[in-house]
Design a protein around this motif. Sequence first.
Motif, mmCIF file in Angstrom:
data_model
loop_
_atom_site.group_PDB
_atom_site.id
_atom_site.type_symbol
_atom_site.label_atom_id
_atom_site.label_comp_id
_atom_site.label_asym_id
_atom_site.label_seq_id
_atom_site.Cartn_x
_atom_site.Cartn_y
_atom_site.Cartn_z
ATOM 1 N N GLN A 163 -48.010 53.329 13.321
ATOM 2 C CA GLN A 163 -47.752 52.802 14.662
ATOM 3 C C GLN A 163 -46.584 53.539 15.325
ATOM 4 O O GLN A 163 -46.643 53.876 16.520
ATOM 5 N N LEU A 164 -45.533 53.792 14.559
ATOM 6 C CA LEU A 164 -44.369 54.478 15.116
ATOM 7 C C LEU A 164 -44.710 55.912 15.503
ATOM 8 O O LEU A 164 -44.281 56.400 16.561
ATOM 9 N N LYS A 165 -45.496 56.584 14.692
ATOM 10 C CA LYS A 165 -45.880 57.953 15.020
ATOM 11 C C LYS A 165 -46.779 57.988 16.251
ATOM 12 O O LYS A 165 -46.643 58.886 17.101
ATOM 13 N N ALA A 166 -47.666 57.003 16.367
ATOM 14 C CA ALA A 166 -48.511 56.935 17.562
ATOM 15 C C ALA A 166 -47.660 56.718 18.803
ATOM 16 O O ALA A 166 -47.918 57.301 19.872
ATOM 17 N N SER A 167 -46.618 55.883 18.673
ATOM 18 C CA SER A 167 -45.716 55.635 19.803
ATOM 19 C C SER A 167 -44.955 56.899 20.185
ATOM 20 O O SER A 167 -44.752 57.172 21.373
ATOM 21 N N ILE A 168 -44.537 57.669 19.184
ATOM 22 C CA ILE A 168 -43.820 58.921 19.465
ATOM 23 C C ILE A 168 -44.730 59.918 20.166
ATOM 24 O O ILE A 168 -44.309 60.619 21.097
ATOM 25 N N VAL A 169 -45.982 60.003 19.726
ATOM 26 C CA VAL A 169 -46.942 60.901 20.383
ATOM 27 C C VAL A 169 -47.137 60.480 21.838
ATOM 28 O O VAL A 169 -47.152 61.312 22.755
ATOM 29 N N TYR A 170 -47.277 59.170 22.049
ATOM 30 C CA TYR A 170 -47.430 58.662 23.414
ATOM 31 C C TYR A 170 -46.203 59.001 24.261
ATOM 32 O O TYR A 170 -46.320 59.444 25.410
ATOM 33 N N ALA A 171 -45.012 58.799 23.667
ATOM 34 C CA ALA A 171 -43.778 59.072 24.401
ATOM 35 C C ALA A 171 -43.649 60.547 24.753
ATOM 36 O O ALA A 171 -43.082 60.899 25.795
ATOM 37 N N SER A 172 -44.197 61.423 23.908
ATOM 38 C CA SER A 172 -44.104 62.857 24.175
ATOM 39 C C SER A 172 -44.919 63.270 25.387
ATOM 40 O O SER A 172 -44.734 64.374 25.918
ATOM 41 N N ARG A 173 -45.815 62.388 25.831
ATOM 42 C CA ARG A 173 -46.627 62.660 27.022
ATOM 43 C C ARG A 173 -46.155 61.856 28.229
ATOM 44 O O ARG A 173 -46.779 61.900 29.290
ATOM 45 N N ASP A 174 -45.082 61.118 28.042
ATOM 46 C CA ASP A 174 -44.532 60.270 29.106
ATOM 47 C C ASP A 174 -43.345 60.994 29.736
ATOM 48 O O ASP A 174 -42.302 61.158 29.083
ATOM 49 N N PRO A 175 -43.459 61.462 30.987
ATOM 50 C CA PRO A 175 -42.354 62.216 31.591
ATOM 51 C C PRO A 175 -41.027 61.469 31.601
ATOM 52 O O PRO A 175 -39.967 62.087 31.421
ATOM 53 N N ASP A 176 -41.063 60.151 31.791
ATOM 54 C CA ASP A 176 -39.818 59.375 31.800
ATOM 55 C C ASP A 176 -39.108 59.469 30.457
ATOM 56 O O ASP A 176 -37.892 59.679 30.391
ATOM 57 N N ARG A 177 -39.868 59.275 29.372
ATOM 58 C CA ARG A 177 -39.270 59.302 28.038
ATOM 59 C C ARG A 177 -38.768 60.705 27.693
ATOM 60 O O ARG A 177 -37.691 60.871 27.120
ATOM 61 N N VAL A 178 -39.560 61.708 28.033
ATOM 62 C CA VAL A 178 -39.162 63.079 27.725
ATOM 63 C C VAL A 178 -37.901 63.454 28.498
ATOM 64 O O VAL A 178 -36.967 64.061 27.945
#
Length: 457
Positions: A163-178
């Motif tokens: 779950q945490l790795k999936a969240s990190i992958v999602y965050a890597s595609r989120d301009p705000d998080r990046v």
Amino acid sequence: MSLLRQAGLRVRAVARVNFVNLLAVFFLLNIVALSRPAQAMDIKTVKSASGIEAWLVEEHSVPLVALRFAFTGGSSQDPADKAGVSNFLSAMLDEGAGDLKSAEFQERMEDIAMRMSYEDSRDTFYGSVETLSANRPQAMELLKLALTKPRFDDDAIERIRGQLKASIVYASRDPDRVAGNAWYAAAFPNHPYGKPKDGTLETISSITRDDLEAYRSRIFARENLKVVAVGDIDADALAKLLDEVFGDLPQKAKLNSVSDVAPPKKGSLTVTEMDVPQSVAVFGLGGLKRKDPDFMSAFVLNHIIGGGGFASKLMEEVREKRGLAYSVYSYLSPMDHSAIFLGSVATKNEAIAESLDVIRAELKKMLETGPTEEDLKNAKDYLTGSYALRFDSNAKIASQLLGIMVEDMGIDYVNTRNAQIEAVTLEDIKQAAKRFLDLNDLIVTVVGKPAGLAPRG
């Protein structure tokens, strides 16, 4: 009646009871718990037999107890090569403890309509529990098990890791998080604050059961514990609860030394290309720590600049007058070892450069001339008038008081906070502005395909 039918009726009966209990908790968490204003709250200090201290607000008209607690620690205490341990642990503490495996632990919480959750910030590890008064003993026993005897079973670890790795992958595609991660990396190189708080795919992959247990055993201790209880519990019962739940923890934590740090005194602009229609920009500077004598003036100033929603200057200049962006905002973030003034704006790629120019111009105006008397009055009216809304339920009260404890503002802060805001003058604001609004130091990180922006610094 067949045994199968009897069993089915029992299952449905239990489901109905659980559903009603859950609805009751949801309702009670969201009702107005105190009709009196925040300033009239009776906040007591309770000390257990073993010396654990807590703040208590009694409210016996509602059969609910909200407990909030925190340990000094957070992601800044992650091992240097394993960013994300604190966040990983926050997801594991309700995944089984003692003799109860994950499913059994979750079912037990559901049976008694108990809520338990954990989260971490850069400096603090937080816990939260809500329970109906009648179920308090069972809920506190589960809490004690979670804190002192978590199982960290292999299957639970791997499920949460996924779950945490999936969240990190999602965050890597989120301009705000990046953009946010890039800003912290630029502001705090070679410091724990500069690392991704939630870890990376590589670090999350490397975290083991031993890492989770090592963090828990170092951080969870009585000396760095803060506790707040609000609701249907008296001082004697809370004193006993403190020892029952937290008394088996070690007295002293084993915290790693974290150095004080400030963002570099040199502005920079970093652009990370991402194929998205809008660019996100995060901009910021060093700020003021919470106990700095100018902090409250800076707090009022930030409300005027970008913390006041549609009433803020940035929203007026960027959105209302020019239609450049849907949202723009700023906030102050004091931390244990640093302090920052941070803001963000998102808009179409061809408008991000102009948006940043407008933001810089407004910050320069606030530095050179400051706000007007009307700006100051409106900010004070809002900040003082809305404060009571932070205390309209047991859960909110507990969260607010825990924040005051963590920031070490004193038990009387609820009574003095509005007076501190009222005392702020235009001269105070100008003095505060001079201390942190140096645009030569502005760090900007942009993610997207911004037109007309070239990296620098």
